[in-house]
Design a protein around this motif. Structure first.
Motif, PDB file in Angstrom:
ATOM      1  N   ALA A 492     -51.903  12.710 -53.820  1.00 25.35           N
ATOM      2  CA  ALA A 492     -51.134  11.707 -53.093  1.00 25.35           C
ATOM      3  C   ALA A 492     -50.128  12.359 -52.144  1.00 25.35           C
ATOM      4  O   ALA A 492     -49.371  11.667 -51.488  1.00 25.35           O
ATOM      5  N   LYS A 493     -50.140  13.692 -52.121  1.00 26.09           N
ATOM      6  CA  LYS A 493     -49.185  14.376 -51.249  1.00 26.09           C
ATOM      7  C   LYS A 493     -49.770  14.360 -49.831  1.00 26.09           C
ATOM      8  O   LYS A 493     -50.848  14.916 -49.588  1.00 26.09           O
ATOM      9  N   ILE A 494     -49.047  13.719 -48.956  1.00 28.08           N
ATOM     10  CA  ILE A 494     -49.613  13.478 -47.621  1.00 28.08           C
ATOM     11  C   ILE A 494     -48.955  14.411 -46.612  1.00 28.08           C
ATOM     12  O   ILE A 494     -47.742  14.609 -46.638  1.00 28.08           O
ATOM     13  N   SER A 495     -49.785  14.961 -45.774  1.00 27.97           N
ATOM     14  CA  SER A 495     -49.211  15.652 -44.625  1.00 27.97           C
ATOM     15  C   SER A 495     -49.768  15.005 -43.366  1.00 27.97           C
ATOM     16  O   SER A 495     -50.939  14.610 -43.323  1.00 27.97           O
ATOM     17  N   TYR A 496     -48.897  14.886 -42.411  1.00 29.39           N
ATOM     18  CA  TYR A 496     -49.244  14.192 -41.173  1.00 29.39           C
ATOM     19  C   TYR A 496     -49.529  15.216 -40.104  1.00 29.39           C
ATOM     20  O   TYR A 496     -48.918  16.290 -40.063  1.00 29.39           O
ATOM     21  N   SER A 497     -50.473  14.877 -39.268  1.00 25.80           N
ATOM     22  CA  SER A 497     -50.732  15.758 -38.128  1.00 25.80           C
ATOM     23  C   SER A 497     -51.201  14.904 -36.969  1.00 25.80           C
ATOM     24  O   SER A 497     -51.583  13.744 -37.144  1.00 25.80           O
ATOM     25  N   VAL A 512     -45.761  15.424 -27.798  1.00 29.57           N
ATOM     26  CA  VAL A 512     -45.077  15.010 -29.023  1.00 29.57           C
ATOM     27  C   VAL A 512     -45.422  15.997 -30.123  1.00 29.57           C
ATOM     28  O   VAL A 512     -46.398  16.736 -30.034  1.00 29.57           O
ATOM     29  N   TYR A 513     -44.560  15.999 -31.089  1.00 24.96           N
ATOM     30  CA  TYR A 513     -44.975  16.683 -32.311  1.00 24.96           C
ATOM     31  C   TYR A 513     -44.569  15.801 -33.491  1.00 24.96           C
ATOM     32  O   TYR A 513     -43.765  14.884 -33.357  1.00 24.96           O
ATOM     33  N   ILE A 514     -45.176  16.080 -34.638  1.00 26.41           N
ATOM     34  CA  ILE A 514     -44.965  15.207 -35.795  1.00 26.41           C
ATOM     35  C   ILE A 514     -44.421  16.031 -36.950  1.00 26.41           C
ATOM     36  O   ILE A 514     -44.806  17.199 -37.132  1.00 26.41           O
ATOM     37  N   ASN A 515     -43.480  15.451 -37.615  1.00 21.20           N
ATOM     38  CA  ASN A 515     -43.005  16.078 -38.843  1.00 21.20           C
ATOM     39  C   ASN A 515     -44.091  15.857 -39.891  1.00 21.20           C
ATOM     40  O   ASN A 515     -44.374  14.731 -40.287  1.00 21.20           O
ATOM     41  N   SER A 516     -44.688  16.947 -40.287  1.00 16.30           N
ATOM     42  CA  SER A 516     -45.863  16.789 -41.154  1.00 16.30           C
ATOM     43  C   SER A 516     -45.488  16.224 -42.521  1.00 16.30           C
ATOM     44  O   SER A 516     -46.329  15.718 -43.241  1.00 16.30           O
ATOM     45  N   TYR A 522     -41.795  13.019 -32.740  1.00 10.07           N
ATOM     46  CA  TYR A 522     -40.733  13.338 -31.781  1.00 10.07           C
ATOM     47  C   TYR A 522     -41.348  13.560 -30.402  1.00 10.07           C
ATOM     48  O   TYR A 522     -42.479  14.063 -30.294  1.00 10.07           O
ATOM     49  N   SER A 523     -40.599  13.179 -29.422  1.00  8.35           N
ATOM     50  CA  SER A 523     -41.053  13.475 -28.056  1.00  8.35           C
ATOM     51  C   SER A 523     -40.626  14.897 -27.721  1.00  8.35           C
ATOM     52  O   SER A 523     -39.622  15.384 -28.217  1.00  8.35           O
TER      53      SER A 523
END
Ligand SMILES: *[C@@H]1O[C@H](CO)[C@@H](O)[C@H](O)[C@H]1NC(C)=O
Ligand SMILES: *[C@@H]1O[C@H](CO)[C@@H](O)[C@H](O)[C@H]1NC(C)=O
Ligand SMILES: *[C@@H]1O[C@H](CO)[C@@H](O)[C@H](O)[C@H]1NC(C)=O
Length: 827
Positions: A492-497, A512-516, A522-523
């Motif tokens: 259930a540990k999710i990382s975003y990309s 943009v980049y994403i806080n994983s 973020y722009s």
């Protein structure tokens, strides 16, 4: 005398016999020379003893005269004289035993006196014994006590009998009645007494015959024989020679294990043939009886009743065996034995026990049906039906019990498991025995499920829409996406990309980049609405399971227009003329004469591009006016002669943005005499300009002109025709008949119509910044419509049509636009 008896006894009458006796003795006396008579005793009265007259030499006739008489006392009593016959006769009964007792001879002297002359005669009378007495015993009954163990040969003296007769008439012998054990001997004493003795011939058994009744008879030697009897009672005295005997060798009993102390289990009974203390029995547990028995049972010594003493338990002891001894009170005591078997009857007093032999937990949630979770056995110490146990599991759980060997079960899965619905199961197992009433016990087995990565992360929304103002500072959070994964742990540990894609040929990751960790996007730099109005980001949420699962979501980023562009004046061209343009007009112009048209464009959109025109400064403010919306400069009144020939207007062009951006243009007007209307000039110029400029300017021009009033429409049509011509030759114009035909494809065409409420018609074309957008737009003018302008959009990208719709819908929340998807007919 025996021979006389033998001859005469039955033939002669009694008195004749006596007579015969009389003559015999008389004869004998005479011969003896004395006057002596012998008579038997007990003669009858009147019996003649002897003839005195003859024997004494007396004359019978003289006897009366001489008065013969008896003078001795004894003589007078027993005898008298018959004077007529001269005979001595018996006067009274004569008992020899009375007169002479046991003396062997009994002589009774008589004195006889006779007168004239007085003479004394002595006569002796011998009384002879007759057997007139029977032998007799002093005690008619006699008790002899003999112990039963006395050896044969033992003698027991008895009482002798008495017989007053003498001689042969006295006791001659003793007899004993017929019996098996005794005989009789007679012991003769020196004094002649005969004493009878009992002699034991055979051993006595009191238990067979405790009392022997005998009759002792004494017989004399007389004729007839006389006898006397005595009852002899032989009492056999008990000896403790019999052991107690139980009625049975083994006693059996059933007793419920629930029996309370005091309950009688059984009753033993022994008998002892002996009597008295020798036969008095007491009961005891045998010597070797175990402590267990002693703790469980008690025996009542006097009655032989066995009672429960302790708590019985069928499960520990099913059958109890012990011995009971019966003892008499003799000395020495004797004992007897019996066995006892007590069956303890089972009562359903034990609840079944559930034993979990092994348990596998946690269980992977994807376990196949039939996976063994636990091995379970059941135990019930009761016996028979009371110990017959059946196990069951609550029917709602996805488990079931498979029986294996006796009372062993395996708990297996019976349906699909899903940790996300139920991460643990409390499986209730019940065990019930078959007793009456049955006993039940329960056990709860906790089965935990092990997570399997069977759920991909799910975004909170399938797509996100973000509005971001252009020119904002880079590094701000655009939005946050979030996904949840119902699995547990790493699953259930999710990382975003962010999935790589291109926005205007540049990788989206440079925007943009994403806080994983938490999905904040973020722009990375500010956006320019005029260059980029919308873009999509594909976000992926991926769990860390093995293998991992992922899901995608789209983030639509809409750049919101900011009023960052001032209106740009297109006409009159300030670039060429240095912010000064000269317009000529005839002095003969009337009021409302169109002098020129100021045209400006604003790169922004919406209100930010809503341009209005205003005269800011004028040489003569009363002469010219500028249309607020169209930028047309017209005369307010007819030109007079006094009016200066050179007029100057400073026109301020403002947009409707916030803050307002403005530009100014100075229009110089020369009033000339005899000049024609400058419309053609304007038209000419207008016609020339688009052909020179880029397609963008052309479009803007078209759009601007399309927004002018009816008058301008004429010009617009001309321009449109012109444009069609020129595009055939140069290919730079957007209008092509074949292109319009393309738009017959119903699903690919979008028609956007602006409500014509206000005086200005303004068409916003999405992605209309054709320089920055990879989409191309083409417009077709419908010849059927005078007041409406159509812009047909054909997206050149492969973006889904529906997506575009939704994007438009979402991006213009407050718009007055109406969208119609229709098949355009341009024939
Ligand atoms: C004890 O019970 C058994 C069966 O339960 C029976 O066969 C037997 O006769 C019983 N014995 C006595 C002494 O009642
Ligand atoms: C994500 O983490 C960053 C840095 O720790 C933080 O600034 C941001 O607010 C977080 N976003 C959310 C939605 O919690
Ligand atoms: C997410 O997008 C990537 C790249 O387009 C694709 O390979 C993947 O299959 C998508 N995943 C899902 C769950 O649609």
């Amino acid at each position: 005398m025996g021979y006389i008896r033998g001859i005469m006894w039955n033939k002669l009458p009694t008195w004749q016999v006596f007579l015969w006796w009389h003559h015999f003795f008389l004869l004998w006396s005479t011969i003896d020379g004395q006057t002596r008579y012998s008579i038997p005793e007990e003669l009858k009265q009147g019996s003649v003893v002897g003839n005195l007259a003859k024997d004494l030499g007396l004359v019978v006739s003289e006897l009366y005269r001489r008065k013969l008489r008896i003078t001795s006392d004894a003589g007078k009593q027993y005898f008298s004289v018959d004077l007529g016959k001269g005979e001595l006769v018996v006067k009274d009964r004569i008992d020899r035993e009375e007169l002479c007792a046991q003396r062997p001879s009994c002589l009774l002297p008589l004195e006889l006196v006779i007168d004239n002359p007085l003479q004394l005669h002595r006569v002796e009378i011998e009384i002879l014994d007759t057997n007139d007495n029977s032998p007799s015993f002093l005690n008619k009954e006699k008790v002899v006590k003999i112990a039963e163990l006395v050896n044969p040969g033992a003698r027991f003296p008895l009482e002798s009998a008495q017989d007053p007769d003498v001689g042969i008439n006295s006791i001659r012998s003793y007899l004993i009645s017929k019996n098996d054990h005794f005989k009789l001997t007679v012991k003769s004493h020196k004094d002649g007494r005969k004493i009878p003795e009992l002699v034991l011939e055979k051993p006595l058994d009191r238990e067979k015959l405790p009392v022997h009744n005998l009759i002792l008879t004494a017989v004399d030697g007389g004729d007839p024989v006389r006898s006397g009897t005595s009852e002899i009672t032989v009492v056999v005295l008990d000896i403790n020679d019999n052991a107690p005997q139980f009625e049975r060798q083994v006693y059996e009993a059933n007793v419920s294990e629930k029996a309370t102390p005091g309950t009688e289990v059984l009753h033993v009974k022994a008998t002892d043939a002996d009597e008295g203390l020798n036969g008095e029995i007491e009961y005891f547990f045998a010597e070797q009886t175990t402590d267990l028995i002693l703790s469980l049972f008690d025996i009542e010594p006097s009655t032989g009743s066995v009672v429960v003493k302790g708590m019985l338990d069928h499960e520990t002891n099913t059958l109890l065996r012990f011995d009971i001894t019966a003892k008499d009170k003799g000395n020495p005591e004797m004992d007897g034995h019996c066995g006892v078997e007590i069956k303890i009857v089972d009562i359903n007093d034990n609840t079944p026990e559930i034993i979990v032999t092994s348990l596998t937990t946690p269980v992977p949630e994807d376990s196949a049906i039939g996976t063994v979770i636990a091995l379970i056995s059941a135990k019930d110490p009761d016996s028979g039906d009371n110990g017959k146990v059946t196990l069951s599991v609550s029917p709602k759980s996805p488990f079931k019990l498979n029986p294996s060997v006796s009372n062993h079960y395996s708990l297996v899965t019976n349906g699909p498991l899903d940790r996300e619905k139920n991460d643990r199961y409390s499986v209730k197992i019940s065990a019930t025995d078959s007793g009456k009433p049955p006993l039940t016990s329960e056990k709860i087995i906790l089965v935990e499920l092990l997570d399997v990565n069977d759920n991909p992360p799910v975004f909170s929304q399938p797509s996100y829409v973000v509005y971001v103002k252009e020119n904002h500072a880079p590094g701000n959070i655009l939005c946050s996406v979030s996904a949840i994964d119902p699995d547990a742990g790493d699953n259930a540990k999710i990382s975003y990309s962010i999935l790589d894609s291109k926005v205007q040929d540049v990788s989206v990751s440079s925007y943009v980049y994403i806080n994983s960790d938490n999905g904040s996007i973020y722009s990375m730099h500010s956006f320019d609405y005029e260059k980029l109005k919308v873009f999509q980001i594909q976000v992926q949420a991926k769990d860390q399971g093995s293998p991992s699962l992922s899901s995608n979501a789209t983030v639509h980023v809409f750049i919101l227009d900011q009023n960052d562009n001032a209106p740009a004046v297109i006409y009159p061209s300030s670039a060429a003329l240095g912010s000064l343009s000269h317009q000529r007009m005839p002095r003969s112009a009337k009021a409302g004469h169109l002098v020129t048209k100021v045209t400006a464009v604003d790169a922004d959109s919406g209100h930010n591009a809503w341009i209005s025109y205003k005269v800011s400064e004028a040489t003569d403010a009363s002469l010219f006016t500028v249309n607020l919306y169209t930028g047309e400069v017209r005369t307010k009144r007819a030109v007079s002669e006094q009016d200066d020939s050179s007029q100057r207007l400073l026109i301020e062009i403002k947009d409707d943005g916030e803050p307002v951006q403005s530009a100014t243009v100075t229009v110089s007007i020369l009033l000339e005499d005899g000049l024609h209307e400058p419309i053609l000039d304007l038209r000419h110029k207008s016609m020339v300009e688009p052909s020179k400029k880029t397609g963008r300017i052309t479009l803007y021009l078209i759009l601007s002109l399309a927004s002018v009033s009816l008058l301008s429409l004429v010009t617009f049509v001309i321009l449109a025709v012109k444009c069609m011509r020129s595009s055939r030759s140069s290919g730079s114009c957007c209008m092509r008949r074949s292109d319009c035909d393309d738009y017959k494809n119903p699903n690919r065409n979008l028609q956007i119509q602006l409500n014509t409420d206000g005086p200005i018609k303004y068409v916003e074309v999405l992605g209309g910044d054709m320089l920055s957008q990879s989409q191309s737009f083409r417009s077709c003018m419908s010849p059927m419509s005078e007041y409406s302008d159509f812009t047909l959009i054909k997206p050149s990208s492969t973006t889904d049509f529906k997506e575009v719709i939704s994007v438009l819908d979402a991006s213009l929340p407050d718009s007055t636009w109406t969208f119609e998807s229709q098949q355009v007919s341009t024939k």
